[in-house]
Design an enzyme around this catalytic site. Structure first.
Site, short mmCIF file in Angstrom:
data_model
loop_
_atom_site.label_atom_id
_atom_site.label_comp_id
_atom_site.label_asym_id
_atom_site.label_seq_id
_atom_site.Cartn_x
_atom_site.Cartn_y
_atom_site.Cartn_z
CD GLU A 191 8.20 -7.05 -1.59
OE1 GLU A 191 8.41 -7.66 -0.52
OE2 GLU A 191 7.30 -6.19 -1.71
CB SER B 74 -0.92 -0.02 1.22
OG SER B 74 -0.15 -0.05 2.41
CB THR B 75 4.13 2.27 1.34
OG1 THR B 75 3.63 1.91 2.63
CG2 THR B 75 4.90 3.57 1.44
CG ASP C 20 5.46 -6.22 6.56
OD1 ASP C 20 4.51 -5.57 6.07
OD2 ASP C 20 5.89 -7.27 6.05
CG ASP D 104 9.53 -3.34 -1.64
OD1 ASP D 104 9.98 -4.50 -1.74
OD2 ASP D 104 8.32 -3.09 -1.44
N GLY D 105 8.30 -1.05 0.12
CA GLY D 105 7.85 -0.81 1.49
C GLY D 105 8.48 -1.81 2.44
CE LYS E 262 10.61 -5.79 1.18
NZ LYS E 262 9.29 -5.10 1.07
N GLY E 263 7.34 -8.87 3.59
CA GLY E 263 6.62 -10.07 3.18
C GLY E 263 5.18 -10.08 3.64
N GLY F 21 2.90 -8.68 2.34
CA GLY F 21 2.09 -8.81 1.13
C GLY F 21 2.39 -10.09 0.35
O1 DER Z 1 5.03 -7.53 1.35
C1 DER Z 1 5.90 -6.66 1.42
O2 DER Z 1 7.10 -6.90 1.61
C2 DER Z 1 5.46 -5.23 1.39
O3 DER Z 1 6.47 -4.42 0.88
C3 DER Z 1 5.13 -4.85 2.81
O4 DER Z 1 6.22 -5.19 3.59
C4 DER Z 1 4.82 -3.37 2.96
O5 DER Z 1 3.49 -3.24 2.63
P1 DER Z 1 2.69 -1.91 3.05
O6 DER Z 1 3.42 -0.77 2.36
O7 DER Z 1 1.32 -2.14 2.51
O8 DER Z 1 2.72 -1.82 4.55
#
Ligand code: DER
Length: 213
Positions: free
Chosen positions: A102, A30-31, A83, A80-81, A93-94, A96
């Site tokens: 990633e 979502s980020t 968690d 990338d985002g 991460k992960g 999603g």
């Molecule tokens: O799945 C992932 O690794 C995503 O990058 C997750 O870690 C970040 O997702 P968000 O931006 O929706 O919090």
């Protein structure tokens, strides 16, 4: 405060780091959803690779040139985002379910920029750590790992089984080594600080920039 605003500000700041002619890795979540329109608005001649079908589809809709991650042996930048982010730059991460692709993109990029809202900052990382396991021998793999539970979206686009490690975390480097060394583990969601170049944190209506050495 407004987490969505913080995500958007971090994403928009990261979009400014992309330059004409770059190959760009696009994360998932979502980020990153705020990154895609910000990047598209810049109308740069860039080539992108996506870390999930969701990112691929939205990036295409935005008019970004997205191509399969083949025939490209490195990326200039990936954004990338995450968690969780700890004080020295370890990431979990992960969330999603995209951490395998990633991590491949992160490892291939000259510069890896993480974009997060301030709620992702933690003093100490916490489980679960997302995993992708091969189905073959999965019960033996789970037995060697300890407390591993299968998660909601069980199958990854690369055919692995998505799961989470819920056991003791301790030192992230030691756990990352043990997860990587356990046969049957395709990938895990612990990303080391050595993989990260910059962390852009949305904080209220500011963006704090952490360069990770
Ligand atoms: O799945 C992932 O690794 C995503 O990058 C997750 O870690 C970040 O997702 P968000 O931006 O929706 O919090």
């Amino acid at each position: 405060l407004h987490i969505e605003t913080e995500k958007r500000l971090a994403a928009e700041a990261a979009a400014e780091l992309v330059e004409e002619g770059m190959t760009v890795g696009l994360g998932t979540g979502s980020t990153v959803a705020y990154l895609l329109p910000a990047l598209a608005r810049r109308k740069l001649e860039i080539s992108c690779v996506a870390t999930s079908l969701a990112t691929f589809d939205v990036a295409r809709e935005m008019g970004l040139r997205v191509q399969p991650f083949t025939g490209i042996d490195h990326l200039d930048i990936a954004i990338d985002g995450a968690d969780q982010v700890d004080p020295v730059g370890w990431l979990v991460k992960g969330g999603g379910g995209a951490h395998t692709r990633e991590k491949i993109v992160a490892g291939a990029s000259q510069r890896y920029v993480v974009i997060v809202s301030s709620n992702k900052l933690v003093d100490t990382l916490a489980v679960p750590i997302p995993l992708e396991l091969l189905a073959f021998g999965i019960d033996a793999t789970r037995c060697q790992l300890g407390d591993v539970r299968l998660t909601h979206a069980p199958i990854s686009p690369d055919g692995g089984v998505l799961a989470g490690y819920f056991g003791p975390l301790g030192d992230p480097a030691k756990l990352a080594c043990r997860l990587s060394a356990t046969p049957g583990v395709v990938s895990h969601g612990l990303f080391p600080p050595t993989m990260v170049s910059d962390i852009l944190v949305g904080h209220g209506n500011q963006v704090n920039w952490r360069h990770v050495d």
